[in-house]
Design a protein around this motif. Structure first.
Motif, PDB file in Angstrom:
ATOM      1  N   SER A 296      22.897 -51.669  39.086  1.00 42.23           N
ATOM      2  CA  SER A 296      23.073 -50.387  39.794  1.00 42.23           C
ATOM      3  C   SER A 296      21.756 -49.638  39.923  1.00 42.23           C
ATOM      4  O   SER A 296      20.785 -49.944  39.213  1.00 42.23           O
ATOM      5  CB  SER A 296      24.121 -49.470  39.155  1.00 42.23           C
ATOM      6  OG  SER A 296      23.517 -48.573  38.241  1.00 42.23           O
ATOM      7  N   CYS A 297      21.761 -48.615  40.768  1.00 44.18           N
ATOM      8  CA  CYS A 297      20.530 -47.853  40.999  1.00 44.18           C
ATOM      9  C   CYS A 297      20.067 -47.109  39.762  1.00 44.18           C
ATOM     10  O   CYS A 297      18.945 -46.625  39.698  1.00 44.18           O
ATOM     11  CB  CYS A 297      20.719 -46.893  42.165  1.00 44.18           C
ATOM     12  SG  CYS A 297      22.099 -45.754  41.951  1.00 44.18           S
ATOM     13  N   THR A 298      20.915 -47.036  38.725  1.00 49.15           N
ATOM     14  CA  THR A 298      20.534 -46.319  37.504  1.00 49.15           C
ATOM     15  C   THR A 298      19.689 -47.186  36.573  1.00 49.15           C
ATOM     16  O   THR A 298      18.771 -46.693  35.928  1.00 49.15           O
ATOM     17  CB  THR A 298      21.799 -45.916  36.712  1.00 49.15           C
ATOM     18  OG1 THR A 298      22.792 -45.514  37.627  1.00 49.15           O
ATOM     19  CG2 THR A 298      21.518 -44.810  35.754  1.00 49.15           C
ATOM     20  N   ALA A 356      22.076 -55.720  44.874  1.00 46.82           N
ATOM     21  CA  ALA A 356      22.864 -54.783  45.691  1.00 46.82           C
ATOM     22  C   ALA A 356      23.731 -53.952  44.748  1.00 46.82           C
ATOM     23  O   ALA A 356      23.711 -54.158  43.536  1.00 46.82           O
ATOM     24  CB  ALA A 356      23.733 -55.580  46.665  1.00 46.82           C
ATOM     25  N   CYS A 357      24.499 -53.025  45.311  1.00 48.23           N
ATOM     26  CA  CYS A 357      25.336 -52.143  44.483  1.00 48.23           C
ATOM     27  C   CYS A 357      26.437 -52.920  43.775  1.00 48.23           C
ATOM     28  O   CYS A 357      26.773 -52.645  42.625  1.00 48.23           O
ATOM     29  CB  CYS A 357      25.977 -51.062  45.341  1.00 48.23           C
ATOM     30  SG  CYS A 357      24.777 -50.030  46.193  1.00 48.23           S
ATOM     31  N   GLY A 358      27.058 -53.860  44.495  1.00 49.98           N
ATOM     32  CA  GLY A 358      28.070 -54.736  43.899  1.00 49.98           C
ATOM     33  C   GLY A 358      29.162 -54.011  43.133  1.00 49.98           C
ATOM     34  O   GLY A 358      29.825 -53.117  43.655  1.00 49.98           O
ATOM     35  N   PRO A 359      29.348 -54.381  41.841  1.00 49.91           N
ATOM     36  CA  PRO A 359      30.473 -53.850  41.075  1.00 49.91           C
ATOM     37  C   PRO A 359      30.474 -52.328  40.968  1.00 49.91           C
ATOM     38  O   PRO A 359      31.527 -51.721  40.756  1.00 49.91           O
ATOM     39  CB  PRO A 359      30.279 -54.457  39.679  1.00 49.91           C
ATOM     40  CG  PRO A 359      29.162 -55.421  39.755  1.00 49.91           C
ATOM     41  CD  PRO A 359      28.531 -55.350  41.101  1.00 49.91           C
ATOM     42  N   CYS A 360      29.303 -51.707  41.106  1.00 52.24           N
ATOM     43  CA  CYS A 360      29.231 -50.250  40.951  1.00 52.24           C
ATOM     44  C   CYS A 360      30.107 -49.533  41.967  1.00 52.24           C
ATOM     45  O   CYS A 360      30.643 -48.468  41.702  1.00 52.24           O
ATOM     46  CB  CYS A 360      27.779 -49.791  41.069  1.00 52.24           C
ATOM     47  SG  CYS A 360      27.604 -48.036  40.878  1.00 52.24           S
ATOM     48  N   ILE A 361      30.260 -50.141  43.143  1.00 55.76           N
ATOM     49  CA  ILE A 361      31.089 -49.510  44.169  1.00 55.76           C
ATOM     50  C   ILE A 361      32.370 -50.331  44.398  1.00 55.76           C
ATOM     51  O   ILE A 361      33.012 -50.246  45.453  1.00 55.76           O
ATOM     52  CB  ILE A 361      30.249 -49.238  45.456  1.00 55.76           C
ATOM     53  CG1 ILE A 361      30.985 -48.345  46.455  1.00 55.76           C
ATOM     54  CG2 ILE A 361      29.683 -50.495  46.074  1.00 55.76           C
ATOM     55  CD1 ILE A 361      31.425 -47.041  45.895  1.00 55.76           C
ATOM     56  N   PHE A 377      25.974 -48.396  34.792  1.00 58.38           N
ATOM     57  CA  PHE A 377      26.012 -47.634  36.035  1.00 58.38           C
ATOM     58  C   PHE A 377      26.023 -46.121  35.751  1.00 58.38           C
ATOM     59  O   PHE A 377      25.768 -45.695  34.630  1.00 58.38           O
ATOM     60  CB  PHE A 377      27.245 -48.035  36.848  1.00 58.38           C
ATOM     61  CG  PHE A 377      27.370 -49.532  37.092  1.00 58.38           C
ATOM     62  CD1 PHE A 377      26.309 -50.394  36.858  1.00 58.38           C
ATOM     63  CD2 PHE A 377      28.562 -50.078  37.559  1.00 58.38           C
ATOM     64  CE1 PHE A 377      26.420 -51.761  37.092  1.00 58.38           C
ATOM     65  CE2 PHE A 377      28.686 -51.440  37.784  1.00 58.38           C
ATOM     66  CZ  PHE A 377      27.624 -52.286  37.548  1.00 58.38           C
ATOM     67  N   ASN A 378      26.368 -45.359  36.785  1.00 56.54           N
ATOM     68  CA  ASN A 378      26.344 -43.897  36.624  1.00 56.54           C
ATOM     69  C   ASN A 378      27.711 -43.227  36.765  1.00 56.54           C
ATOM     70  O   ASN A 378      27.840 -42.043  36.513  1.00 56.54           O
ATOM     71  CB  ASN A 378      25.346 -43.282  37.617  1.00 56.54           C
ATOM     72  CG  ASN A 378      25.519 -43.859  39.012  1.00 56.54           C
ATOM     73  OD1 ASN A 378      26.644 -44.097  39.451  1.00 56.54           O
ATOM     74  ND2 ASN A 378      24.415 -44.094  39.712  1.00 56.54           N
ATOM     75  N   ARG A 379      28.714 -43.967  37.213  1.00 53.83           N
ATOM     76  CA  ARG A 379      30.031 -43.332  37.419  1.00 53.83           C
ATOM     77  C   ARG A 379      31.126 -44.194  36.805  1.00 53.83           C
ATOM     78  O   ARG A 379      31.117 -45.412  36.979  1.00 53.83           O
ATOM     79  CB  ARG A 379      30.316 -43.155  38.915  1.00 53.83           C
ATOM     80  CG  ARG A 379      29.392 -42.136  39.509  1.00 53.83           C
ATOM     81  CD  ARG A 379      29.776 -41.709  40.908  1.00 53.83           C
ATOM     82  NE  ARG A 379      28.931 -40.589  41.250  1.00 53.83           N
ATOM     83  CZ  ARG A 379      28.349 -40.412  42.428  1.00 53.83           C
ATOM     84  NH1 ARG A 379      28.555 -41.273  43.399  1.00 53.83           N
ATOM     85  NH2 ARG A 379      27.587 -39.360  42.648  1.00 53.83           N
TER      86      ARG A 379
HETATM   87 FE1  SF4 Z   1      23.881 -46.487  43.136  1.00 55.25          FE
HETATM   88 FE2  SF4 Z   1      26.231 -47.520  42.664  1.00 55.25          FE
HETATM   89 FE3  SF4 Z   1      25.983 -45.669  44.544  1.00 55.25          FE
HETATM   90 FE4  SF4 Z   1      24.967 -48.108  44.885  1.00 55.25          FE
HETATM   91  S1  SF4 Z   1      27.130 -47.572  44.703  1.00 55.25           S
HETATM   92  S2  SF4 Z   1      23.926 -46.174  45.323  1.00 55.25           S
HETATM   93  S3  SF4 Z   1      24.325 -48.641  42.838  1.00 55.25           S
HETATM   94  S4  SF4 Z   1      25.676 -45.391  42.379  1.00 55.25           S
END
Ligand code: SF4
Ligand code: MIC
Length: 643
Positions: A296-298, A356-361, A377-379
């Motif tokens: 994830s982006c975190t 990629a974002c993958g499982p995070c979304i 992740f962040n959420r």
């Molecule tokens: Fe970041 Fe997850 Fe949002 Fe992608 S889906 S931008 S990884 S928080």
């Protein structure tokens, strides 16, 4: 009086308004970013404005969210965005190049500049000393066209960092601590600025983990100073020329100061189902786990991956656990493939996912029923993983990797001595997956490639002078945009098709809502506090718009969602007296008479509940510019009629 760093950058970019807390200011925007899940709509909106070429210093379109192509829809969106980027002067980061925030940090972010992005985690680049803000797609489209971005001039919360993190305690533990202190509402109307001696002990990717999750505080953005560490990072990315030294004045005055001694922090986790439900690992105990997801982006930087590989080296993932790892960018994946770290992950049994974002979304890797999943992740909102009763804990990569081996939530400090993990002096640079836009002379020949799932922006109408309709839905506190407009592999492909995606609006809370709202024709939604927290997805406003929602009345709103409602021409109203929330039931008919006159005479609006005879006051806390947008039927109509 001295200025904070955030104030310095904001003030240098104000094109309208006064830098006074609580008043609206217009900012000049230097850079924009979009991702594909919000991008198609943003570019349709940009097209509708009829501006031939972006006017920013740098605009980048990323493909990173909807990369699971289980039908033609996502691939069509990618192709559309690629073609529109080429035509209008936008850099195009192709699928495979990485997660927008990670790549932007590596390759494009610049200290001292402003960036808005159609993704709530755009503040990641605050780790480089930028003012980077998440916004709705329409706001990003306007900024690409050279228009200003409007914010409420924020309070500045200073977080004074002292000390140094102990071995195996991570940047993630710092932001989890801030979330524990401030909560998911604590950042609303504020910028979180980090300062103090502890700052220099954190690398740029670590700072970016912290600013990334400032989104979970509801903050406008978060920022770190730009110092020698920033210079070294930019130099290693072969762009030292982008460096400028930036920090707060010595006599800067913060609205509030929180002190965190990094050396006192211990590994922690955000427990289900909120990022602020933070407990230390010892408070939670050694719970057995089913899944671990790293990325994830975190937390998907090179540094994170090196730590994970070290922990996994020579071990095997516990037989009851599934471990997936998604390195954040092609740069990261390429480097770990060459330095041996990737091999260590593969040998340990990790399931390597694309960058990629993958499982995070919810794009794959949904946990088993009731499964306990540790994620970097962040959420961890309920259902976001794709498994309704999944139990998601947010942790650092160190906790995630070590737990994946032992099979339960475990403290990485048990590993013992920690080697020094250093960023390389030179990153491997290869921007071959960033397609440059066509030059102005050939842009006219570029054909925009559309697909059958790409439908236009919903029809809007100027604000009526009387609203009389039923309350189609009543919900509680902390409703997220994942409740309003769920994501996941099945629904995300519909992001370019508002009529179709609106069939899923609020179905997490009430499956009958979309049909009911459509049948009512017009309606009002009633919500609790912090309504619309989470993502920047304007679909959480566009689907209600399509379903005929005229107003949303709540105890309070999250920043980006409120702006998205205004952009969509939906009235965001808050109860003057919160007790009035209890006096409305679903199905009650609510009436607002003389809407225009009431709006013109101030911020208070009287609503009559025709069903029970109760009358109550709501507040419309918007600027005059936003009022004009609401009269026009939303930002798109406003821009079209005002040039
Ligand atoms: Fe970041 Fe997850 Fe949002 Fe992608 S889906 S931008 S990884 S928080
Ligand atoms: C998210 O993390 O929720 C997303 C998916 O990145 C969203 C954007 C979207 O819904 O497309 C965000 O954070 O803004």
């Amino acid at each position: 009086m001295g200025k904070t760093l955030a104030q310095k950058i904001l003030d240098a970019h104000i094109v309208e308004g006064e830098p006074q807390k609580g008043s609206e200011v217009a900012l000049r925007i230097d850079q924009t970013l979009t991702q594909d899940a919000t991008g198609t709509m943003a570019y349709l909106e940009f097209e509708a404005m009829g501006i031939p070429r972006v006017k920013t210093e740098r605009s980048v379109a990323y493909i990173d969210h909807n990369t699971l192509q289980s039908g033609f829809e996502n691939a069509d969106d990618h192709r559309f965005i690629g073609s529109i980027a080429k035509k209008h002067g936008i850099y195009f980061s192709r699928p495979g190049n990485g997660i927008c925030h990670q790549v932007h940090l590596e390759r494009f972010g610049k200290p001292g500049k402003t960036l808005i992005g159609s993704d709530s985690h755009t503040p990641t680049c605050g780790g480089l000393g930028m003012i980077a803000i998440g916004a709705g797609g329409l706001d990003v489209a306007v900024a690409m066209g050279g228009g200003a971005y409007y914010i409420t001039y924020p309070e500045i919360v200073g977080i004074k960092l002292t000390g140094k993190l102990s071995p195996w305690v991570a940047a993630k533990d710092v932001i989890l601590e801030v979330l524990r202190i401030l909560s998911v509402k604590g950042g609303v109307g504020r910028i979180i600025e980090y300062f103090g001696e502890g700052v220099k002990t954190l690398s740029v990717p670590e700072r970016a983990t912290i600013t990334n999750m400032g989104a979970e505080l509801g903050a406008t953005t978060s920022i770190f100073p730009s110092d020698e560490t920033t210079r070294a990072f930019l130099k290693a990315q072969s762009r030292e020329e982008d460096f400028v030294e930036l920090s707060a004045d010595a006599d800067a005055v913060y609205d509030k100061i929180i002190e965190i001694d990094l050396s006192t922090l211990v590994p922690q986790a955000a427990c289900p189902h909120s990022p602020d439900n933070v407990k230390t690992l010892s408070e939670i105990g050694k719970i057995k786990i089913d899944q671990v997801c790293i990325g994830s982006c975190t937390n998907s930087s090179l540094l994170d991956m090196l730590k994970v590989a070290y922990i996994l080296d020579g071990k095997t993932v516990h037989p009851d656990v599934s471990l997936s790892i998604a390195p954040g960018s092609k740069q990261v994946l390429g480097m770990i493939s060459r330095n041996g770290a990737l091999g260590k992950m593969i040998e340990a049994g990790a399931r390597i996912l694309e960058s990629a974002c993958g499982p995070c979304i919810g794009m794959g890797q949904s946990p088993n029923s009731g499964g306990i999943s540790l994620r970097t992740f962040n959420r961890n909102f309920e259902g976001r993983s794709g498994t309704k009763d999944g139990q998601i804990y947010l942790v650092s990569p160190e906790v995630a990797a070590y737990s994946a081996i032992v099979g339960y939530l475990a403290d990485p400090r048990e590993i013992g001595e920690m080697p020094e993990f250093k960023l390389p002096e030179v990153f491997d640079i290869n921007d071959n997956m960033v397609t440059l836009p066509a030059c102005e002379c050939t842009a006219g020949d570029v054909e925009i490639l559309r697909g059958p799932n790409i439908k236009p922006y919903p029809v809007t109408a100027p604000l009526a002078d009387k609203i009389e309709c039923a309350c189609s839905l009543k919900v509680g506190d902390n409703i997220t945009t994942d409740h309003i407009m769920p994501a996941g592999a099945k629904i995300l492909p519909l992001r370019s098709n508002i009529p179709e995606i609106s069939k899923h609006c609020f179905t997490v809370c009430d499956v009958s809502f979309p049909a009911r709202a459509k049948e009512l024709g017009q309606s009002i939604i009633v919500g609790g506090a912090n309504y619309g927290q989470g993502s920047s997805r304007e679909h959480a406003a566009l689907a209600p718009l399509y379903l005929g929602v005229k107003a949303v009345i709540t105890k309070s709103f999250a920043r980006i969602h409120k702006a998205n409602l205004v952009n969509a021409g939906i009235l965001p109203l808050t109860f003057k007296n919160e007790a009035d929330y209890d006096m409305i039931a679903e199905g009650d008919v609510l009436v607002i008479e003389n809407v225009h006159a009431q709006m013109n005479s101030g911020c208070e609006i009287v609503v009559t509940n025709k069903t029970n005879g109760n009358q109550f006051t709501v507040i419309l806390e918007v600027s005059d510019r936003q009022k004009a947008m609401l009269y026009a039927g939303g930002l798109l109509d406003f821009v079209k009629s005002n040039g």
